[in-house]
Write a protein that holds these residues in place. Structure first.
Motif, PDB file in Angstrom:
ATOM      1  N   THR A  52       0.878  -1.164   0.000  1.00 57.24           N
ATOM      2  CA  THR A  52       0.000   0.000   0.000  1.00 57.24           C
ATOM      3  C   THR A  52       0.918   1.216   0.000  1.00 57.24           C
ATOM      4  N   ILE A  53       0.760   2.060  -1.015  1.00 55.97           N
ATOM      5  CA  ILE A  53       1.615   3.236  -1.170  1.00 55.97           C
ATOM      6  C   ILE A  53       0.782   4.478  -0.878  1.00 55.97           C
ATOM      7  N   ILE A  54       1.264   5.278   0.055  1.00 52.93           N
ATOM      8  CA  ILE A  54       0.591   6.519   0.430  1.00 52.93           C
ATOM      9  C   ILE A  54       1.546   7.654   0.088  1.00 52.93           C
ATOM     10  N   MET A  55       1.100   8.563  -0.783  1.00 46.72           N
ATOM     11  CA  MET A  55       1.942   9.675  -1.226  1.00 46.72           C
ATOM     12  C   MET A  55       1.210  10.985  -0.987  1.00 46.72           C
ATOM     13  N   ALA A  56       1.918  11.930  -0.421  1.00 46.21           N
ATOM     14  CA  ALA A  56       1.366  13.265  -0.235  1.00 46.21           C
ATOM     15  C   ALA A  56       2.361  14.265  -0.780  1.00 46.21           C
ATOM     16  N   GLY A  57       1.885  15.113  -1.643  1.00 44.26           N
ATOM     17  CA  GLY A  57       2.717  16.182  -2.150  1.00 44.26           C
ATOM     18  C   GLY A  57       2.656  17.367  -1.216  1.00 44.26           C
ATOM     19  N   PRO A  58       3.456  18.364  -1.449  1.00 46.30           N
ATOM     20  CA  PRO A  58       3.447  19.551  -0.617  1.00 46.30           C
ATOM     21  C   PRO A  58       2.084  20.236  -0.662  1.00 46.30           C
ATOM     22  N   GLU A  59       1.641  20.689   0.504  1.00 48.76           N
ATOM     23  CA  GLU A  59       0.392  21.433   0.615  1.00 48.76           C
ATOM     24  C   GLU A  59      -0.828  20.645   0.133  1.00 48.76           C
ATOM     25  N   PHE A  60      -0.770  19.328   0.157  1.00 50.25           N
ATOM     26  CA  PHE A  60      -1.925  18.514  -0.190  1.00 50.25           C
ATOM     27  C   PHE A  60      -2.723  18.230   1.069  1.00 50.25           C
ATOM     28  N   ASP A  61      -4.039  18.398   0.975  1.00 51.75           N
ATOM     29  CA  ASP A  61      -4.893  18.133   2.129  1.00 51.75           C
ATOM     30  C   ASP A  61      -5.058  16.640   2.369  1.00 51.75           C
ATOM     31  N   LEU A  89       6.940  21.738  -6.728  1.00 49.09           N
ATOM     32  CA  LEU A  89       7.347  20.704  -5.782  1.00 49.09           C
ATOM     33  C   LEU A  89       6.646  19.411  -6.177  1.00 49.09           C
ATOM     34  N   LYS A  90       7.386  18.311  -6.184  1.00 47.99           N
ATOM     35  CA  LYS A  90       6.744  17.050  -6.550  1.00 47.99           C
ATOM     36  C   LYS A  90       7.337  15.879  -5.783  1.00 47.99           C
ATOM     37  N   THR A  91       6.522  14.842  -5.671  1.00 51.67           N
ATOM     38  CA  THR A  91       6.885  13.599  -5.011  1.00 51.67           C
ATOM     39  C   THR A  91       6.683  12.494  -6.026  1.00 51.67           C
ATOM     40  N   GLU A  92       7.715  11.648  -6.225  1.00 52.52           N
ATOM     41  CA  GLU A  92       7.651  10.582  -7.228  1.00 52.52           C
ATOM     42  C   GLU A  92       8.101   9.256  -6.644  1.00 52.52           C
ATOM     43  N   LEU A  93       7.560   8.167  -7.187  1.00 55.09           N
ATOM     44  CA  LEU A  93       8.044   6.829  -6.907  1.00 55.09           C
ATOM     45  C   LEU A  93       8.345   6.180  -8.244  1.00 55.09           C
ATOM     46  N   LEU A  94       9.605   5.749  -8.415  1.00 53.62           N
ATOM     47  CA  LEU A  94      10.049   5.173  -9.676  1.00 53.62           C
ATOM     48  C   LEU A  94      10.438   3.709  -9.485  1.00 53.62           C
ATOM     49  N   ASN A  95      10.218   2.915 -10.522  1.00 51.68           N
ATOM     50  CA  ASN A  95      10.614   1.513 -10.557  1.00 51.68           C
ATOM     51  C   ASN A  95      11.662   1.369 -11.650  1.00 51.68           C
ATOM     52  N   ASN A  96      12.908   1.090 -11.265  1.00 46.56           N
ATOM     53  CA  ASN A  96      14.016   1.013 -12.223  1.00 46.56           C
ATOM     54  C   ASN A  96      14.037   2.240 -13.129  1.00 46.56           C
ATOM     55  N   LEU A  97      13.890   3.407 -12.529  1.00 45.19           N
ATOM     56  CA  LEU A  97      13.943   4.728 -13.171  1.00 45.19           C
ATOM     57  C   LEU A  97      12.758   5.028 -14.074  1.00 45.19           C
ATOM     58  N   VAL A  98      11.667   4.255 -13.985  1.00 47.15           N
ATOM     59  CA  VAL A  98      10.435   4.537 -14.711  1.00 47.15           C
ATOM     60  C   VAL A  98       9.404   5.015 -13.686  1.00 47.15           C
ATOM     61  N   VAL A 103       3.027  12.876  -7.515  1.00 48.56           N
ATOM     62  CA  VAL A 103       2.129  13.870  -6.925  1.00 48.56           C
ATOM     63  C   VAL A 103       2.832  15.211  -7.031  1.00 48.56           C
ATOM     64  N   GLU A 104       2.137  16.227  -7.594  1.00 47.01           N
ATOM     65  CA  GLU A 104       2.736  17.545  -7.763  1.00 47.01           C
ATOM     66  C   GLU A 104       1.923  18.605  -7.043  1.00 47.01           C
ATOM     67  N   ALA A 105       2.602  19.657  -6.659  1.00 50.85           N
ATOM     68  CA  ALA A 105       1.939  20.847  -6.116  1.00 50.85           C
ATOM     69  C   ALA A 105       2.023  21.937  -7.163  1.00 50.85           C
ATOM     70  N   GLY A 106       1.297  23.010  -6.941  1.00 53.80           N
ATOM     71  CA  GLY A 106       1.344  24.127  -7.873  1.00 53.80           C
ATOM     72  C   GLY A 106       2.668  24.865  -7.821  1.00 53.80           C
ATOM     73  N   GLU A 107       2.842  25.782  -8.778  1.00 53.60           N
ATOM     74  CA  GLU A 107       4.082  26.559  -8.816  1.00 53.60           C
ATOM     75  C   GLU A 107       4.114  27.540  -7.647  1.00 53.60           C
ATOM     76  N   LEU A 108       5.296  27.732  -7.113  1.00 53.74           N
ATOM     77  CA  LEU A 108       5.472  28.684  -6.021  1.00 53.74           C
ATOM     78  C   LEU A 108       6.266  29.882  -6.542  1.00 53.74           C
ATOM     79  N   PRO A 109       5.757  31.074  -6.345  1.00 56.25           N
ATOM     80  CA  PRO A 109       6.472  32.246  -6.853  1.00 56.25           C
ATOM     81  C   PRO A 109       7.771  32.521  -6.096  1.00 56.25           C
ATOM     82  N   ASP A 110       7.813  32.202  -4.838  1.00 55.76           N
ATOM     83  CA  ASP A 110       8.982  32.480  -4.013  1.00 55.76           C
ATOM     84  C   ASP A 110       9.679  31.167  -3.667  1.00 55.76           C
ATOM     85  N   GLN A 111      10.866  30.931  -4.190  1.00 53.62           N
ATOM     86  CA  GLN A 111      11.589  29.679  -3.965  1.00 53.62           C
ATOM     87  C   GLN A 111      11.997  29.507  -2.503  1.00 53.62           C
ATOM     88  N   GLN A 112      12.127  30.592  -1.749  1.00 52.03           N
ATOM     89  CA  GLN A 112      12.500  30.473  -0.342  1.00 52.03           C
ATOM     90  C   GLN A 112      11.382  29.865   0.492  1.00 52.03           C
TER      91      GLN A 112
END
Length: 130
Positions: A52-61, A89-98, A103-112
């Protein structure tokens, strides 16, 4: 006659001790939690893995939950939590680099702000056979 009887008894004892070894298949399980930004490579040493894989991206409810995912002993899995070139910002799970799941979040204007936000996580709960 005594020698024959003793040799038969000795053979019987040796056979009984050698047949006591157990080759039982055992179910094993584990949990992998990845919270740190970066790339993390892992491999699960079991057969017939059901995860069971549970993934949460940044700022995901609510996190994305994937149940009954088959994983394989022969595969190297790579979990990434990162900021891509476009500032997402994104969260990924890869299998042998595939890419398996992402899960992605929206663009952030301020990188800090990226360092101040919760980056997301990947949690893998698995069971398999040893």
């Amino acid at each position: 006659m005594k020698k024959i009887f003793l040799s038969c008894a000795l053979c019987l004892c040796i056979l009984s001790f050698s047949s006591c070894t157990s080759n039982d298949v055992k179910e094993i399980s584990g949990t992998i939690i990845i919270k740190d930004i970066g790339s993390h490579v892992f491999n699960i040493n079991a057969d017939n893995i059901d995860a069971t894989i549970i993934m949460a991206g940044p700022e995901f409810d609510s996190p994305m939950i994937y149940e009954h995912v088959p994983l394989f002993r022969t595969s190297d899995y790579n979990a990434k939590i990162e900021v891509d070139n476009s500032g997402k910002l994104k969260t990924e799970l890869l299998n042998n680099l595939v890419v398996m799941y992402e899960v992605e979040a929206g663009e952030l204007p301020d990188q800090q702000l990226n360092s101040l936000m919760q980056q997301g996580f990947i949690k893998i709960e698995w069971t398999g056979l040893n």
